[in-house]
Design a protein around this motif. Structure first.
Motif, PDB file in Angstrom:
ATOM      1  N   LEU A 155       0.861  -1.173   0.000  1.00 55.00           N
ATOM      2  CA  LEU A 155       0.000   0.000   0.000  1.00 55.00           C
ATOM      3  C   LEU A 155       0.904   1.231   0.000  1.00 55.00           C
ATOM      4  O   LEU A 155       1.896   1.269   0.730  1.00 55.00           O
ATOM      5  N   SER A 156       0.573   2.222  -0.812  1.00 50.44           N
ATOM      6  CA  SER A 156       1.409   3.423  -0.883  1.00 50.44           C
ATOM      7  C   SER A 156       0.540   4.667  -0.724  1.00 50.44           C
ATOM      8  O   SER A 156      -0.626   4.685  -1.116  1.00 50.44           O
ATOM      9  N   ARG A 157       1.128   5.700  -0.166  1.00 47.40           N
ATOM     10  CA  ARG A 157       0.394   6.929   0.103  1.00 47.40           C
ATOM     11  C   ARG A 157      -0.120   7.577  -1.187  1.00 47.40           C
ATOM     12  O   ARG A 157      -1.257   8.049  -1.255  1.00 47.40           O
ATOM     13  N   GLY A 166     -10.794   8.431  -4.690  1.00 42.10           N
ATOM     14  CA  GLY A 166     -11.782   7.552  -4.079  1.00 42.10           C
ATOM     15  C   GLY A 166     -11.201   6.264  -3.540  1.00 42.10           C
ATOM     16  O   GLY A 166     -11.926   5.469  -2.911  1.00 42.10           O
ATOM     17  N   ARG A 167      -9.885   6.035  -3.768  1.00 47.04           N
ATOM     18  CA  ARG A 167      -9.284   4.779  -3.303  1.00 47.04           C
ATOM     19  C   ARG A 167      -9.326   4.671  -1.779  1.00 47.04           C
ATOM     20  O   ARG A 167      -9.558   3.584  -1.230  1.00 47.04           O
ATOM     21  N   ARG A 168      -9.095   5.785  -1.106  1.00 46.50           N
ATOM     22  CA  ARG A 168      -9.067   5.768   0.358  1.00 46.50           C
ATOM     23  C   ARG A 168     -10.418   5.325   0.914  1.00 46.50           C
ATOM     24  O   ARG A 168     -10.484   4.450   1.777  1.00 46.50           O
ATOM     25  N   ALA A 200     -11.178   1.832   2.895  1.00 44.90           N
ATOM     26  CA  ALA A 200     -11.705   1.890   4.260  1.00 44.90           C
ATOM     27  C   ALA A 200     -13.004   1.113   4.361  1.00 44.90           C
ATOM     28  O   ALA A 200     -13.256   0.408   5.356  1.00 44.90           O
ATOM     29  N   ALA A 201     -13.848   1.188   3.326  1.00 47.17           N
ATOM     30  CA  ALA A 201     -15.094   0.414   3.303  1.00 47.17           C
ATOM     31  C   ALA A 201     -14.798  -1.079   3.257  1.00 47.17           C
ATOM     32  O   ALA A 201     -15.481  -1.888   3.911  1.00 47.17           O
ATOM     33  N   GLN A 202     -13.785  -1.444   2.493  1.00 51.86           N
ATOM     34  CA  GLN A 202     -13.381  -2.851   2.417  1.00 51.86           C
ATOM     35  C   GLN A 202     -12.919  -3.355   3.778  1.00 51.86           C
ATOM     36  O   GLN A 202     -13.257  -4.455   4.216  1.00 51.86           O
ATOM     37  N   LEU A 203     -12.185  -2.506   4.504  1.00 51.41           N
ATOM     38  CA  LEU A 203     -11.702  -2.885   5.833  1.00 51.41           C
ATOM     39  C   LEU A 203     -12.876  -3.042   6.800  1.00 51.41           C
ATOM     40  O   LEU A 203     -12.905  -3.984   7.600  1.00 51.41           O
ATOM     41  N   ARG A 204     -13.849  -2.126   6.709  1.00 54.52           N
ATOM     42  CA  ARG A 204     -15.029  -2.246   7.578  1.00 54.52           C
ATOM     43  C   ARG A 204     -15.781  -3.545   7.312  1.00 54.52           C
ATOM     44  O   ARG A 204     -16.286  -4.193   8.241  1.00 54.52           O
ATOM     45  N   HIS A 205     -15.826  -3.956   6.046  1.00 54.13           N
ATOM     46  CA  HIS A 205     -16.491  -5.218   5.699  1.00 54.13           C
ATOM     47  C   HIS A 205     -15.760  -6.398   6.325  1.00 54.13           C
ATOM     48  O   HIS A 205     -16.388  -7.329   6.857  1.00 54.13           O
ATOM     49  N   SER A 221      -2.668   1.878   8.830  1.00 53.57           N
ATOM     50  CA  SER A 221      -3.066   2.510  10.078  1.00 53.57           C
ATOM     51  C   SER A 221      -4.052   3.649   9.815  1.00 53.57           C
ATOM     52  O   SER A 221      -5.038   3.818  10.550  1.00 53.57           O
ATOM     53  N   LEU A 222      -3.826   4.439   8.768  1.00 55.73           N
ATOM     54  CA  LEU A 222      -4.737   5.525   8.423  1.00 55.73           C
ATOM     55  C   LEU A 222      -6.093   4.988   7.974  1.00 55.73           C
ATOM     56  O   LEU A 222      -7.142   5.537   8.312  1.00 55.73           O
ATOM     57  N   LEU A 223      -6.079   3.885   7.203  1.00 52.48           N
ATOM     58  CA  LEU A 223      -7.335   3.277   6.772  1.00 52.48           C
ATOM     59  C   LEU A 223      -8.104   2.729   7.971  1.00 52.48           C
ATOM     60  O   LEU A 223      -9.334   2.862   8.051  1.00 52.48           O
TER      61      LEU A 223
END
Length: 533
Positions: free
Chosen positions: A28-30, A37-39, A43-48, A85-87
């Motif tokens: 993953l790169s900044r 919209g990638r962020r 983040a939605a993928q992580l919540r899932h 960590s930010l996600l």
């Protein structure tokens, strides 16, 4: 932080189950995964994934989409963890643990992510420094306090603090060690299994009030380390232990002298009360009282006057005395009540400052500087200065993350014992005695300063060029003394110029220090500084 490779294989196996809580990422790169919209999508993928795992998700990085071991270089791995960590923060979660493995082409890691943001530290955090002669039971007493477990008579609870195998084997602490417990409305919150980092972290998360211990070294050859622990940490109280079977020793007097030099309110714990009769305990308490009165302190027996009196009267002048036994647990409830109710004494003044006590490197995270926050507040993402370096310059660094007793926190205030992961510096460049400061400050490195000193003990006289070791904050450096009147005798108070022998440090007016050389010792206060040109 590598562990059994079977854990990695289990994560890979679980990842094959479509719709599970395991996600594969090569990197993953900044500039790619946080843009546009990638962020939001990631983040939605992580919540899932968190929803699928009942609040827990596992991210395997350094692997291909089909689970093949690709491996990435350490810098890319660190950036991947920063982005993850930010996600996680955006998904109201945090990275709880990271484990890494070396493969042919680099690193593969497994990050455990848990629901809930990282902990914000509170203001109810008291820091206690222990002192006392070797074998008088400092570590054993603290181990029983933080776990609620009685000792077995052979120092079993001491092992909860001594982290080095040779320390456990010999039963002697050789470096500073740390422990924590706390309190909530129902009473003490103790460490359930002190051998599990997660259980220590749980205390930080669950307690309303925390008590951290800086456990020092009782063996005389390591007195320098003890001084570092008592002078270099932002302590609220000292806890001086005296064994009932041995009584006060020369080392007891040495350690008491250091505590008094720092003007630290102190409690004396008479340990090993189960090993002697009441007559002997009474004799040792009288010895302790005489010792305290010799240095103009007023002893207060808690068994006679009560906890309320101890809390009301403890100060630089009044020293409560408590009888304890880590085997029978007698007296530990009294210490619990004291630590639950005693107010925080260390004042938080000024901007962020932390003197480095130790440093280490964590794979996938990088350089970590550990110490006690002396003032102000620090947050993940803050831009800081680290130094001075041996040449006097300060280096720009960034805070990656902060841990307190193995628990990830988003910020830390004065008095917190923390490890700060730093971006922009290698661990090999970090030295004890350096300081972390806000980047907007303009610090001046100091090689020489003026001080008022008191010589507590010296066989002859202190003349020009006298070279003790000066202990100031976490600094422990040889320095040359040049007394204003040419010499200082035992018991004298006078002005002297002090010059570090090898390199500069950050020293400021008003800071207190201890100096020692052989059996000679003294205390001092910085009265003026001479910044380097």
């Amino acid at each position: 932080m590598s562990r059994d490779r079977a854990l990695l294989e289990r994560a890979l196996d679980r990842g094959e189950q479509d719709g599970g809580n395991v996600e594969f990422k090569e990197r993953l790169s900044r500039n790619v995964h946080l843009e546009g919209g990638r962020r939001e999508s990631l983040a939605a993928q992580l919540r899932h994934r968190l929803l699928s795992g009942d609040g827990e998700a596992t991210y395997v990085v350094g692997v291909t989409d089909d689970g093949g071991l690709a491996g990435i270089d350490p810098d890319t791995f660190s950036e991947t963890m920063d982005v993850l960590s930010l996600l996680a923060e955006e998904a109201d979660a945090h990275i709880d643990d990271v484990q890494t493995w070396g493969v042919e082409d680099g690193l593969v890691g497994v990050a455990l992510i848990q629901e809930g943001g990282v902990l914000e530290t509170d203001d109810e955090h008291v820091v206690v420094g222990t002192a006392g002669h070797v074998d008088h039971g400092k570590s054993t007493l603290v181990g029983s306090l933080v776990t609620g477990n009685p000792d077995d008579g052979d120092g079993a609870t001491r092992a909860y603090l001594d982290v080095q195998p040779h320390e456990v084997e010999r039963g002697l602490s050789a470096d500073l060690s740390y422990a924590v417990y706390g309190f909530d409305e129902d009473g003490p919150v103790r460490v359930r299994n002190p051998n599990r980092k997660q259980d220590r972290a749980a205390v930080v998360e669950e307690a309303d009030r925390l008590v951290s211990f800086v456990d020092t070294v009782g063996h005389e050859p390591w007195l320098r380390t003890t001084i570092r622990g008592l002078v270099g940490q932002k302590l609220d109280y000292g806890l001086l232990v005296v064994a009932a079977d041995d009584g006060p020793t020369r080392t007891t007097r040495e350690h008491l002298g250091v505590l008094l030099a720092t003007d630290l309110p102190t409690i004396v714990a008479i340990t090993k009360a189960d090993t002697v009769d009441e007559e002997r305990i009474e004799e040792v308490e009288r010895e302790v009282e005489r010792l305290l009165r010799e240095v103009d302190k007023s002893p207060l027996r808690v068994s006679r006057h009560g906890v309320d009196a101890a809390i009301d009267e403890i100060s630089e002048r009044v020293v409560p005395i408590v009888e304890t036994s880590a085997i029978t647990m007698d007296g530990l409830e009294t210490l619990d009540e004291l630590f639950d109710r005693l107010p925080k004494t260390a004042q938080d003044t000024g901007e962020f400052r932390m003197y480095v006590d130790r440093s280490y490197s964590v794979t996938g995270v990088g350089a970590v500087a550990s110490g006690t926050v002396m003032s102000g507040e620090v947050e993940a993402g803050d831009e800081l200065l680290l130094g001075p370096m041996p040449d006097g310059r300060f280096q720009e660094v960034e805070v990656r993350s902060i841990e307190m007793h193995y628990h990830r926190v988003d910020k830390a205030q004065a008095g917190r014992i923390v490890g700060i992961a730093l971006k922009g510096v290698k661990e090999s460049a970090i030295e004890r005695g350096m300081v972390l400061l806000p980047r907007e400050t303009d610090p001046d490195p100091v090689r020489e300063f003026e001080a008022e000193v008191m010589v507590l003990n010296h066989p002859t006289r202190i003349g020009e060029g006298y070279e003790p070791v000066v202990h100031l904050e976490t600094i422990g450096e040889a320095a040359a003394f040049y007394p204003e009147n040419g010499r200082l005798l035992p018991g004298d108070t006078g002005e002297t110029t002090v010059r570090f022998k090898f390199r500069p440090y950050l020293v400021e007016e008003g800071q207190k220090f201890v100096f020692r050389e052989g059996r000679s010792k003294g205390v001092g206060t910085v009265t003026d500084v001479h910044p380097m040109d």
